[in-house]
Design a protein around this motif. Structure first.
Motif, mmCIF file in Angstrom:
data_model
loop_
_atom_site.group_PDB
_atom_site.id
_atom_site.type_symbol
_atom_site.label_atom_id
_atom_site.label_comp_id
_atom_site.label_asym_id
_atom_site.label_seq_id
_atom_site.Cartn_x
_atom_site.Cartn_y
_atom_site.Cartn_z
ATOM 1 N N PRO A 5 -28.324 -0.532 9.748
ATOM 2 C CA PRO A 5 -29.565 -0.436 10.672
ATOM 3 C C PRO A 5 -29.105 0.416 11.990
ATOM 4 O O PRO A 5 -28.326 0.068 12.536
ATOM 5 C CB PRO A 5 -29.934 -1.753 11.031
ATOM 6 C CG PRO A 5 -29.145 -2.665 10.009
ATOM 7 C CD PRO A 5 -27.989 -1.928 9.656
ATOM 8 N N GLN A 6 -29.849 1.460 12.306
ATOM 9 C CA GLN A 6 -29.681 2.254 13.507
ATOM 10 C C GLN A 6 -31.163 2.798 13.917
ATOM 11 O O GLN A 6 -32.128 2.686 13.338
ATOM 12 C CB GLN A 6 -28.566 3.401 13.270
ATOM 13 C CG GLN A 6 -27.230 2.882 12.974
ATOM 14 C CD GLN A 6 -26.502 4.124 12.330
ATOM 15 O OE1 GLN A 6 -26.542 4.680 11.360
ATOM 16 N NE2 GLN A 6 -25.700 4.506 13.531
ATOM 17 N N THR A 7 -31.072 3.302 15.164
ATOM 18 C CA THR A 7 -32.299 4.233 15.628
ATOM 19 C C THR A 7 -31.586 5.713 15.800
ATOM 20 O O THR A 7 -30.670 5.682 16.509
ATOM 21 C CB THR A 7 -32.787 3.268 16.867
ATOM 22 O OG1 THR A 7 -31.896 3.481 18.125
ATOM 23 C CG2 THR A 7 -33.316 2.289 16.807
ATOM 24 N N TYR A 8 -32.621 6.512 15.497
ATOM 25 C CA TYR A 8 -32.359 7.843 15.816
ATOM 26 C C TYR A 8 -33.466 8.316 16.611
ATOM 27 O O TYR A 8 -34.802 7.982 16.332
ATOM 28 C CB TYR A 8 -32.047 8.564 14.558
ATOM 29 C CG TYR A 8 -30.714 8.304 13.878
ATOM 30 C CD1 TYR A 8 -29.597 8.696 14.447
ATOM 31 C CD2 TYR A 8 -30.665 7.427 12.983
ATOM 32 C CE1 TYR A 8 -28.341 8.410 13.853
ATOM 33 C CE2 TYR A 8 -29.576 6.982 12.172
ATOM 34 C CZ TYR A 8 -28.381 7.338 12.774
ATOM 35 O OH TYR A 8 -27.172 7.291 12.124
ATOM 36 N N THR A 9 -33.312 9.376 17.569
ATOM 37 C CA THR A 9 -34.443 9.906 17.950
ATOM 38 C C THR A 9 -35.148 11.078 17.162
ATOM 39 O O THR A 9 -34.456 11.680 16.416
ATOM 40 C CB THR A 9 -34.195 10.554 19.427
ATOM 41 O OG1 THR A 9 -33.216 11.477 19.122
ATOM 42 C CG2 THR A 9 -33.328 9.532 20.395
ATOM 43 N N VAL A 10 -36.485 11.296 17.591
ATOM 44 C CA VAL A 10 -37.188 12.367 16.934
ATOM 45 C C VAL A 10 -36.387 13.971 17.007
ATOM 46 O O VAL A 10 -36.095 14.466 16.299
ATOM 47 C CB VAL A 10 -38.632 12.546 17.552
ATOM 48 C CG1 VAL A 10 -39.052 13.893 17.369
ATOM 49 C CG2 VAL A 10 -39.440 11.477 17.190
ATOM 50 N N SER A 11 -35.497 13.837 18.315
ATOM 51 C CA SER A 11 -34.868 15.178 18.525
ATOM 52 C C SER A 11 -33.553 15.316 17.339
ATOM 53 O O SER A 11 -33.268 16.485 16.971
ATOM 54 C CB SER A 11 -34.127 15.421 19.792
ATOM 55 O OG SER A 11 -33.502 14.227 19.980
ATOM 56 N N ASP A 111 -44.515 14.411 28.523
ATOM 57 C CA ASP A 111 -45.134 14.082 27.191
ATOM 58 C C ASP A 111 -44.122 14.772 25.926
ATOM 59 O O ASP A 111 -43.862 13.918 25.170
ATOM 60 C CB ASP A 111 -46.525 14.225 26.813
ATOM 61 C CG ASP A 111 -47.185 13.509 27.997
ATOM 62 O OD1 ASP A 111 -47.068 12.371 28.310
ATOM 63 O OD2 ASP A 111 -48.193 14.199 28.587
ATOM 64 N N GLN A 112 -43.740 15.708 26.324
ATOM 65 C CA GLN A 112 -42.520 16.349 25.220
ATOM 66 C C GLN A 112 -41.404 15.576 25.220
ATOM 67 O O GLN A 112 -40.788 15.076 24.215
ATOM 68 C CB GLN A 112 -42.304 17.777 25.700
ATOM 69 C CG GLN A 112 -43.379 18.818 25.442
ATOM 70 C CD GLN A 112 -43.430 20.166 25.868
ATOM 71 O OE1 GLN A 112 -42.155 20.398 26.613
ATOM 72 N NE2 GLN A 112 -43.998 21.022 25.465
ATOM 73 N N GLU A 113 -40.868 15.085 26.473
ATOM 74 C CA GLU A 113 -39.722 14.315 26.592
ATOM 75 C C GLU A 113 -39.991 12.888 25.753
ATOM 76 O O GLU A 113 -39.048 12.513 24.953
ATOM 77 C CB GLU A 113 -39.245 13.993 27.985
ATOM 78 C CG GLU A 113 -38.754 15.422 28.587
ATOM 79 C CD GLU A 113 -38.434 15.246 30.144
ATOM 80 O OE1 GLU A 113 -38.969 14.310 30.658
ATOM 81 O OE2 GLU A 113 -37.862 16.190 30.609
ATOM 82 N N VAL A 114 -41.315 12.342 26.057
ATOM 83 C CA VAL A 114 -41.378 11.039 25.370
ATOM 84 C C VAL A 114 -41.415 11.446 23.967
ATOM 85 O O VAL A 114 -40.866 10.334 23.021
ATOM 86 C CB VAL A 114 -43.037 10.709 25.777
ATOM 87 C CG1 VAL A 114 -43.345 9.376 24.900
ATOM 88 C CG2 VAL A 114 -43.051 10.079 27.406
ATOM 89 N N PHE A 115 -41.923 12.450 23.254
ATOM 90 C CA PHE A 115 -42.138 12.732 21.844
ATOM 91 C C PHE A 115 -40.582 12.635 21.427
ATOM 92 O O PHE A 115 -40.218 12.300 20.342
ATOM 93 C CB PHE A 115 -42.637 14.022 21.600
ATOM 94 C CG PHE A 115 -42.580 14.562 20.224
ATOM 95 C CD1 PHE A 115 -43.310 13.757 19.233
ATOM 96 C CD2 PHE A 115 -42.039 15.602 19.775
ATOM 97 C CE1 PHE A 115 -43.374 14.205 17.877
ATOM 98 C CE2 PHE A 115 -41.906 16.012 18.676
ATOM 99 C CZ PHE A 115 -42.746 15.301 17.576
ATOM 100 N N LEU A 116 -39.668 13.617 22.065
ATOM 101 C CA LEU A 116 -38.337 14.008 21.521
ATOM 102 C C LEU A 116 -37.423 12.542 21.822
ATOM 103 O O LEU A 116 -36.592 12.471 20.770
ATOM 104 C CB LEU A 116 -37.825 15.016 22.410
ATOM 105 C CG LEU A 116 -38.325 16.520 22.491
ATOM 106 C CD1 LEU A 116 -38.106 17.485 23.122
ATOM 107 C CD2 LEU A 116 -38.482 16.969 20.738
ATOM 108 N N SER A 117 -37.700 11.798 22.801
ATOM 109 C CA SER A 117 -36.756 10.911 22.871
ATOM 110 C C SER A 117 -37.103 9.638 22.123
ATOM 111 O O SER A 117 -36.557 8.534 21.949
ATOM 112 C CB SER A 117 -36.543 10.512 24.377
ATOM 113 O OG SER A 117 -37.710 10.091 24.898
#
Length: 356
Positions: A5-11, A111-117
């Motif tokens: 189990p892990q988390t990865y960002t949208v980026s 908001d772009q940063e919110v999306f990517l992160s």
């Protein structure tokens, strides 16, 4: 094989895709099937930093070539939507009210940063073969709570009918959160969406037998309809609900008429008197009142009498009141015409200007 189990960002996913290290279409996956509405709703979830379900992917590590590829096992529709928006190929609609009309490039930098992160919860299956992937999902499903019919429809349907009804149930949250027409507990299992579906069905096909199988049949029959088909229905639903609240919320919100089964009958009676809807066995004998208007003073008097009889019956003070048939029908299977018809007709007659 190990699962991590892990988390990865949208980026991260955008980068893997650009480097051709992400396979969205392994042999066991379907192609892209989500509608634009479903995609926009997911992006809105991300931009509002709300949680989304886990993504499962199989990581294949090749020690000889020192390369790594990721095959999406579960979650490819979500990832396709994310990648499409990140590439500027998806414009947000009314399903994302704060960002309607915007592409990724139109967003503010914040908001772009919110999306990517945004962190996507993931389970990484390292070097798993197909049989192991199937075994993992069999085990996951064995621990799952059985989904309700409403949850199943919400997962299965991507057509406009799903979004028309779901959006209405969200926007009428006052009915569930404050008034408890459907309890919060039941609303979590989407039973409020089922009730909203019956509001739509009342205007579209008439008021008759209900229940989950009937609702599912309605969804199937309207799969091909466009968003525009449901707009006039939604307008009438909103109008009837607002009129009920304007006239009855203050005095009757604590009565049985604001519990789902009787609230639906109340809705149908007001809908029939206000606009009318397709006639059927349930309207036999009250057709003269169709769309004639509502006498709210008479309505309040009748609802008060019935509510008092409900209370008297609850306290074992007698079951022979003037509206005993209404109360008796409220105790039977409430989604059948045999239960709905006497209650519906009593309210239509009592609410009309020419009481039969």
């Amino acid at each position: 094989m190990s699962s991590t189990p892990q988390t990865y960002t949208v980026s991260d996913f955008i980068e893997w895709n650009s480097k051709k290290q992400l396979n969205l279409s392994p042999d066991f996956q379907r192609g892209s099937v989500w509608t634009s509405s479903a995609k926009v709703f997911l992006i809105d979830t991300i931009l509002n930093d709300l949680p989304m379900p886990q993504v499962f992917f199989r990581t294949k590590i090749d020690a000889a070539t020192q390369t790594m590829t990721r095959e999406v096992v579960d979650g490819q529709q979500r990832l396709r939507a994310i990648l499409e928006f990140g590439a500027g190929k998806l414009k947000l609609t009314s399903k994302s009210p704060r960002f309607k009309g915007k592409t990724y490039a139109d967003l503010d930098v914040e908001d772009q940063e919110v999306f990517l992160s945004y962190k996507i919860p993931c389970v990484q299956l390292i070097n798993a073969d197909n049989s192991m992937v199937l075994e993992i999902f069999a085990r996951l499903n064995s621990y799952s709570v059985k989904v309700t019919p409403a949850e199943l429809r919400h997962a299965e349907y991507v057509e406009p009918i799903k979004w028309a009804i779901y959006d209405a149930s969200r926007e009428w949250k006052h009915l569930w959160n404050e008034l408890g027409v459907v309890s919060v507990r039941d609303s979590v299992r989407m039973k409020n969406v089922s009730l909203t579906a019956e509001f739509f069905m009342t205007f579209d096909i008439g008021f008759g037998d209900g229940g989950e199988p009937t609702i599912t049949k309605y969804y199937k029959s309207k799969k091909a309809e466009s968003e525009d088909y449901f707009l006039p229905i939604r307008k009438k639903v909103d109008s009837v609900l607002q009129e009920i609240l304007d006239n009855l919320e203050e005095d009757f919100s604590e009565t049985p008429f604001f519990d789902a089964p009787n609230f639906l009958v109340l809705f149908a009676a007001v809908a029939y008197l206000k606009y009318g809807f397709p006639d059927s066995r349930i309207t036999d004998g009250v057709e003269e009142h169709k769309a004639e208007g509502i006498d709210w003073e008479s309505a309040k008097k009748t609802l008060a009498e019935i509510s008092q009889e409900f209370e008297s019956e609850h306290n074992d003070e007698g079951e022979d009141g003037r509206h005993a048939d209404f109360i008796s029908a409220s105790k039977s299977t409430t989604h059948r015409i045999s239960s709905r018809k006497p209650r519906f007709q009593l309210l239509v007659n009592a609410f009309s200007y020419h009481d039969a």
